[in-house]
Design a protein around this motif. Structure first.
Motif, PDB file in Angstrom:
ATOM      1  N   MET A   1       0.829  -1.210   0.000  1.00 40.28           N
ATOM      2  CA  MET A   1       0.000   0.000   0.000  1.00 40.28           C
ATOM      3  C   MET A   1       0.867   1.264   0.000  1.00 40.28           C
ATOM      4  SD  MET A   1      -3.044   0.908  -0.256  1.00 40.28           S
ATOM      5  CE  MET A   1      -4.081   2.272  -0.040  1.00 40.28           C
ATOM      6  N   SER A   2       2.060   1.186   0.581  1.00 35.89           N
ATOM      7  CA  SER A   2       2.917   2.368   0.615  1.00 35.89           C
ATOM      8  C   SER A   2       3.346   2.780  -0.790  1.00 35.89           C
ATOM      9  CB  SER A   2       4.140   2.132   1.499  1.00 35.89           C
ATOM     10  OG  SER A   2       4.920   1.081   0.979  1.00 35.89           O
ATOM     11  N   ARG A   3       3.480   1.805  -1.687  1.00 31.63           N
ATOM     12  CA  ARG A   3       3.820   2.103  -3.078  1.00 31.63           C
ATOM     13  C   ARG A   3       2.670   2.868  -3.750  1.00 31.63           C
ATOM     14  NH1 ARG A   3       6.157  -2.759  -6.453  1.00 31.63           N
ATOM     15  NH2 ARG A   3       8.124  -1.672  -6.708  1.00 31.63           N
ATOM     16  N   VAL A   4       1.450   2.488  -3.461  1.00 30.50           N
ATOM     17  CA  VAL A   4       0.265   3.161  -4.009  1.00 30.50           C
ATOM     18  C   VAL A   4       0.200   4.596  -3.491  1.00 30.50           C
ATOM     19  CG1 VAL A   4      -2.266   3.178  -3.993  1.00 30.50           C
ATOM     20  CG2 VAL A   4      -1.035   1.033  -4.338  1.00 30.50           C
TER      21      VAL A   4
ATOM     22  N   LYS B   1       2.858   6.723  -5.187  1.00 28.58           N
ATOM     23  CA  LYS B   1       2.471   7.033  -6.563  1.00 28.58           C
ATOM     24  C   LYS B   1       1.369   8.095  -6.578  1.00 28.58           C
ATOM     25  CE  LYS B   1       1.453   4.474 -10.818  1.00 28.58           C
ATOM     26  NZ  LYS B   1       1.134   3.140 -11.330  1.00 28.58           N
TER      27      LYS B   1
ATOM     28  N   LYS C   1      -9.409   1.212  -0.019  1.00 28.51           N
ATOM     29  CA  LYS C   1      -8.056   1.059  -0.561  1.00 28.51           C
ATOM     30  C   LYS C   1      -8.035   0.409  -1.951  1.00 28.51           C
ATOM     31  CE  LYS C   1      -5.777   1.050   3.931  1.00 28.51           C
ATOM     32  NZ  LYS C   1      -6.651   2.033   4.457  1.00 28.51           N
ATOM     33  N   GLU C   2      -8.971  -0.474  -2.213  1.00 29.07           N
ATOM     34  CA  GLU C   2      -9.006  -1.132  -3.523  1.00 29.07           C
ATOM     35  C   GLU C   2      -9.304  -0.122  -4.631  1.00 29.07           C
ATOM     36  OE1 GLU C   2      -8.216  -3.903  -6.141  1.00 29.07           O
ATOM     37  OE2 GLU C   2      -8.002  -4.230  -3.981  1.00 29.07           O
TER      38      GLU C   2
ATOM     39  N   LEU D   1      -8.586   3.071  -4.557  1.00 29.28           N
ATOM     40  CA  LEU D   1      -7.377   3.870  -4.710  1.00 29.28           C
ATOM     41  C   LEU D   1      -6.307   3.099  -5.486  1.00 29.28           C
ATOM     42  CD1 LEU D   1      -5.855   6.477  -4.152  1.00 29.28           C
ATOM     43  CD2 LEU D   1      -5.130   5.504  -1.966  1.00 29.28           C
ATOM     44  N   LYS D   2      -6.168   1.802  -5.211  1.00 29.16           N
ATOM     45  CA  LYS D   2      -5.195   0.977  -5.944  1.00 29.16           C
ATOM     46  C   LYS D   2      -5.532   0.904  -7.426  1.00 29.16           C
ATOM     47  CE  LYS D   2      -4.104  -2.408  -2.492  1.00 29.16           C
ATOM     48  NZ  LYS D   2      -4.126  -3.816  -2.148  1.00 29.16           N
ATOM     49  N   THR D   3      -6.809   0.785  -7.733  1.00 32.21           N
ATOM     50  CA  THR D   3      -7.260   0.634  -9.108  1.00 32.21           C
ATOM     51  C   THR D   3      -7.075   1.916  -9.923  1.00 32.21           C
ATOM     52  OG1 THR D   3      -8.928  -0.912  -8.332  1.00 32.21           O
ATOM     53  CG2 THR D   3      -9.226  -0.066 -10.535  1.00 32.21           C
TER      54      THR D   3
ATOM     55  N   THR E   1      -5.063   4.851  -8.974  1.00 30.78           N
ATOM     56  CA  THR E   1      -4.071   5.666  -8.263  1.00 30.78           C
ATOM     57  C   THR E   1      -3.700   6.931  -9.027  1.00 30.78           C
ATOM     58  OG1 THR E   1      -3.152   3.635  -7.346  1.00 30.78           O
ATOM     59  CG2 THR E   1      -1.819   5.613  -7.136  1.00 30.78           C
TER      60      THR E   1
END
Length: 146
Positions: A1-4, A7, A78-79, A81-83, A85
């Motif tokens: 998650m820190s990578r997301v 970014k 969070k999903e 946000l990941k999708t 970003t």
């Protein structure tokens, strides 16, 4: 998650900084008159096409609240946000830049006026990035459904 998050913050910061830098140029006197577009300084007291200008100073607080809600929702989902970003980094960075204008300059600093074949509203880089971010989200949503 820190990578997301990294970014997201990178895109947020880049869009915010680029938009504020361009606005600084116009706030310090740059102008251009062309055949298709004029680059002129305008303060938009409303939102798109000056809608809701009647809200006056309250508009910036409403927008700040909406951005805070979106930001909170994204970090709760969070999903999502990941999708999306990059798109949300662009969207929120551009939105925050326009909101900063309202607090500092009393209105959003706009400068691009398209006037060839029809008169269009005056807009800025952040407005374009918001539109691009929305298109990215829509395209990604269609791709994910398939």
């Amino acid at each position: 998650m820190s990578r997301v998050i990294f970014k997201f913050l990178a895109y947020f910061t880049a869009i915010f900084a680029i938009d504020q830098a361009i606005k600084w140029v116009f706030l310090h006197g740059f102008r251009y008159k062309g055949e298709f577009i004029d680059l002129v300084l305008v303060y938009n007291k409303g939102v798109a096409f000056s809608m809701f200008a009647f809200l006056g100073a309250n508009l910036k607080y409403i927008q700040l609240g909406l951005i805070a809600l979106l930001f909170g929702y994204l970090f709760g989902q969070k999903e999502l946000l990941k999708t999306h970003t990059v798109a949300f980094g662009m969207l929120i960075g551009a939105g925050c830049s326009n909101i900063l204008d309202r607090f500092v300059h009393g209105g959003v600093v706009d400068y691009i006026f398209w006037h060839k074949w029809f008169d269009f509203a005056v807009f800025n880089f952040a407005d374009v990035m918001i539109d691009v971010a929305i298109v990215i989200i829509i395209i990604q949503s269609f791709i994910r459904k398939k």
